[in-house]
Design a protein around this motif. Structure first.
Motif, PDB file in Angstrom:
ATOM      1  N   ASP A 133       0.834  -1.203   0.000  1.00  0.00           N
ATOM      2  CA  ASP A 133       0.000   0.000   0.000  1.00  0.00           C
ATOM      3  C   ASP A 133       0.872   1.258   0.000  1.00  0.00           C
ATOM      4  O   ASP A 133       0.597   2.228  -0.712  1.00  0.00           O
ATOM      5  CB  ASP A 133      -0.923   0.024   1.218  1.00  0.00           C
ATOM      6  N   ALA A 172      -3.732  10.096  -2.579  1.00  0.00           N
ATOM      7  CA  ALA A 172      -4.864   9.651  -1.764  1.00  0.00           C
ATOM      8  C   ALA A 172      -6.160   9.645  -2.567  1.00  0.00           C
ATOM      9  O   ALA A 172      -6.935   8.677  -2.506  1.00  0.00           O
ATOM     10  CB  ALA A 172      -5.003  10.538  -0.526  1.00  0.00           C
ATOM     11  N   SER A 217      -6.142   0.964   1.787  1.00  0.00           N
ATOM     12  CA  SER A 217      -4.739   1.070   1.377  1.00  0.00           C
ATOM     13  C   SER A 217      -4.178   2.450   1.720  1.00  0.00           C
ATOM     14  O   SER A 217      -3.019   2.574   2.123  1.00  0.00           O
ATOM     15  CB  SER A 217      -4.607   0.821  -0.124  1.00  0.00           C
ATOM     16  N   THR A 218      -5.013   3.465   1.585  1.00  0.00           N
ATOM     17  CA  THR A 218      -4.580   4.823   1.911  1.00  0.00           C
ATOM     18  C   THR A 218      -4.316   4.954   3.405  1.00  0.00           C
ATOM     19  O   THR A 218      -3.377   5.643   3.819  1.00  0.00           O
ATOM     20  CB  THR A 218      -5.630   5.845   1.436  1.00  0.00           C
ATOM     21  N   VAL A 249      -9.415  10.305   3.860  1.00  0.00           N
ATOM     22  CA  VAL A 249     -10.137   9.031   3.929  1.00  0.00           C
ATOM     23  C   VAL A 249     -11.444   9.222   4.687  1.00  0.00           C
ATOM     24  O   VAL A 249     -12.511   8.797   4.228  1.00  0.00           O
ATOM     25  CB  VAL A 249      -9.284   7.924   4.585  1.00  0.00           C
ATOM     26  N   MET A 295      -6.183   6.731  -5.048  1.00  0.00           N
ATOM     27  CA  MET A 295      -6.352   5.454  -4.353  1.00  0.00           C
ATOM     28  C   MET A 295      -7.783   5.289  -3.845  1.00  0.00           C
ATOM     29  O   MET A 295      -8.402   4.239  -4.023  1.00  0.00           O
ATOM     30  CB  MET A 295      -5.349   5.335  -3.202  1.00  0.00           C
ATOM     31  N   ILE A 296      -8.312   6.318  -3.210  1.00  0.00           N
ATOM     32  CA  ILE A 296      -9.650   6.240  -2.623  1.00  0.00           C
ATOM     33  C   ILE A 296     -10.718   6.046  -3.694  1.00  0.00           C
ATOM     34  O   ILE A 296     -11.638   5.250  -3.532  1.00  0.00           O
ATOM     35  CB  ILE A 296      -9.945   7.508  -1.781  1.00  0.00           C
ATOM     36  N   HIS A 340       2.235   9.284  -5.680  1.00  0.00           N
ATOM     37  CA  HIS A 340       2.779  10.574  -5.235  1.00  0.00           C
ATOM     38  C   HIS A 340       3.788  11.092  -6.264  1.00  0.00           C
ATOM     39  O   HIS A 340       3.704  12.233  -6.724  1.00  0.00           O
ATOM     40  CB  HIS A 340       3.420  10.380  -3.854  1.00  0.00           C
ATOM     41  N   HIS A 347       1.048   4.196  -2.870  1.00  0.00           N
ATOM     42  CA  HIS A 347       0.877   5.611  -2.550  1.00  0.00           C
ATOM     43  C   HIS A 347       2.098   6.404  -3.015  1.00  0.00           C
ATOM     44  O   HIS A 347       1.967   7.484  -3.611  1.00  0.00           O
ATOM     45  CB  HIS A 347       0.654   5.794  -1.043  1.00  0.00           C
ATOM     46  N   THR A 353      -3.755  12.751   5.455  1.00  0.00           N
ATOM     47  CA  THR A 353      -4.201  11.609   4.653  1.00  0.00           C
ATOM     48  C   THR A 353      -5.421  10.961   5.289  1.00  0.00           C
ATOM     49  O   THR A 353      -6.398  10.643   4.599  1.00  0.00           O
ATOM     50  CB  THR A 353      -3.048  10.596   4.478  1.00  0.00           C
ATOM     51  N   ASP A 397      -9.363   2.957  -0.032  1.00  0.00           N
ATOM     52  CA  ASP A 397      -9.436   3.718   1.208  1.00  0.00           C
ATOM     53  C   ASP A 397      -8.627   3.028   2.306  1.00  0.00           C
ATOM     54  O   ASP A 397      -7.856   3.661   3.025  1.00  0.00           O
ATOM     55  CB  ASP A 397     -10.879   3.962   1.639  1.00  0.00           C
ATOM     56  N   ASP A 428       0.646  14.397  -2.293  1.00  0.00           N
ATOM     57  CA  ASP A 428       0.106  13.481  -1.277  1.00  0.00           C
ATOM     58  C   ASP A 428      -1.406  13.382  -1.463  1.00  0.00           C
ATOM     59  O   ASP A 428      -1.986  12.293  -1.437  1.00  0.00           O
ATOM     60  CB  ASP A 428       0.398  13.980   0.143  1.00  0.00           C
TER      61      ASP A 428
END
Length: 193
Positions: A53, A88, A101-102, A143, A91-92, A61, A57, A139, A99, A84
């Motif tokens: 994860d 996020a 993983s974030t 989420v 990923m989300i 990034h 990220h 971060t 989420d 950053d």
């Protein structure tokens, strides 16, 4: 954009050769952090998954840096914070269980902050990166803001008297950051994804 594994440098984006450099040692370091912090015992994710994860990220990034440069996106503030947020949001919104993983990636920031002394050198206050604990909470804020019902307890580390206000801010912050990044993703060359 080229992704180069191995080597000694990185993780970083090298704009001169339009390449993201990710050394193998970065995964090993991340894995060690998750193992040392008994990640699987405390959370429902293995140390290996936490490290993966974190790698994802980090890759997003660094890709964010490349995208900002490629699309000539103006950044008002710290570009490191902007990417950053980029990582996020991607990923989300675009990765199955992104989420969670974030959250693992945020936990890595918290682990790294434990290695820091209780004070910082004066030059670090004007560093391109925010402090690790700021990155952790920022971060987590995204989420939480993406799904306040699912993550109702995510920000419980915050003092109770500020918690309601911070949660309200995080919902607004997620919506704003997501909208702003999607503005550029929709108008730019989204072939990165």
């Amino acid at each position: 954009l080229t992704i180069q594994d191995g080597g000694e440098e990185g993780p970083l984006y090298d704009p001169e050769v339009h390449t993201v450099l990710i050394p193998y040692s970065f995964y090993t370091e991340a894995l060690n952090y998750f193992k040392q912090n008994n990640y699987e015992d405390k959370f429902s994710r293995t140390a290996e998954l936490g490290a993966i994860d974190t790698m994802l990220h980090t890759l997003l990034h660094e890709t964010g840096h490349a995208y900002i440069e490629d699309q000539a996106i103006p950044v008002l503030g710290k570009e490191e914070d902007a990417v950053d947020n980029f990582a996020a949001i991607i990923m989300i919104e675009y990765i199955d269980n992104g989420d969670d993983s974030t959250i693992s990636a945020a936990d890595m920031f918290a682990f790294e902050s434990q290695d820091r002394p209780d004070y910082y050198q004066a030059d670090e206050y004007i560093d391109e990166h925010s402090f690790d604990l700021q990155r952790y909470f920022s971060t987590l804020c995204l989420v939480y803001g993406s799904n306040p019902e699912k993550y109702a307890e995510l920000l419980d580390e915050i003092e109770p008297e500020q918690l309601a206000e911070r949660k309200e801010f995080c919902v607004y912050h997620f919506q704003t950051i997501s909208k702003n990044w999607h503005h550029y993703l929709a108008s730019g060359n989204a072939s990165y994804f």
